[in-house]
Design an enzyme around this catalytic site. Sequence first.
Site, PDB file in Angstrom:
ATOM      1  CB  SER A   1       1.608  -1.516   6.735  1.00 53.27           C
ATOM      2  OG  SER A   1       2.850  -1.959   6.233  1.00 53.27           O
TER       3      SER A   1
ATOM      4  CD  GLU B   1       5.118  -1.124   2.435  1.00 55.16           C
ATOM      5  OE1 GLU B   1       6.233  -0.747   2.810  1.00 55.16           O
ATOM      6  OE2 GLU B   1       4.132  -1.182   3.182  1.00 55.16           O
TER       7      GLU B   1
ATOM      8  CB  SER C   1       1.171  -6.110   7.206  1.00 55.00           C
ATOM      9  OG  SER C   1       1.322  -4.724   7.007  1.00 55.00           O
TER      10      SER C   1
END
Length: 296
Positions: A61, A160, A124
């Site tokens: 992240s 992601e 995050s």
Amino acid sequence: MGCLLGILGVAGAHAQPTGALRERIEAIVAAKDAVVGVAITVGEGRDTLTVNGGRRFPMQSVFKFPIALAILAEVDQGRLSLDRPVTLAKDDLLPGLYSPIREAHPEGATLTVAELLRYTVSLSDNAGCDALLRLLSKPRHVQRFLRRHGFRDIAIAINEETMQADWDSQFRNWTTPREANRILRAFHENRGGLLRPASHGVVWALMEATETGRNRLKGRLPAGTVVAHKTGWSGRNEATGITAAVNDIGVVTLPDGTPLYISVFVTESTEGFDTNERIIADIARAAWDHYTGGGH
């Protein structure tokens, strides 16, 4: 054992001789079964000290920091606005991946770009991150933005959802400790027209409000120390017992106002999560003591 290669000591405008700091970092990692990368830069100096400074580490992240820079650059160019609404359907909320947005809005939500940035940087959030990347069309837009500003030792290739789909994918998004510090410094000094002042302030406030990794860079610093940072974590591979990433990069404000840029990456670790975080906290404290005269 901890791997300590490529340590450099370069005297800068605000630097002190780094031999003692190097020895303290060596002592911190010596008995740890992990590979640790560090870059520490003080004030306007060049790299004051690096440990594995040119080694590629998976960001996890941490890559949300340059994504935020690229988004705000689009705002500066008038191609996006902070109040633009973005709709996330239920299917966009990435079941199984960390997402405070999904916890707050399990059926989906319409959020502004500003709200997505807060979720993505300060909290995050993975779903928020991928929503921002969709606004940029693809992750490589961020890499092209970085290339235009002279940053080459960094790769942002996947989002992601793809990065978390299998263990090996995380290694496609990487940087070096030295490059992470260069980006931090360019951002903090706002060099090369990276962002307009208002957008710079937005990113700084988001990083200062980071809620993840409180036991990493901030973990052993004096209460009230200003730390603007971004964390990353891979989780543990249950088959091998290896943790690929426990990271934190940021700008620590020293008591006299001097910025201390510090990037710490922990990889190939068989240590527990608390130990990996403590490595980062201890290195940050060692740097703090070295440049403030504390601990002597």
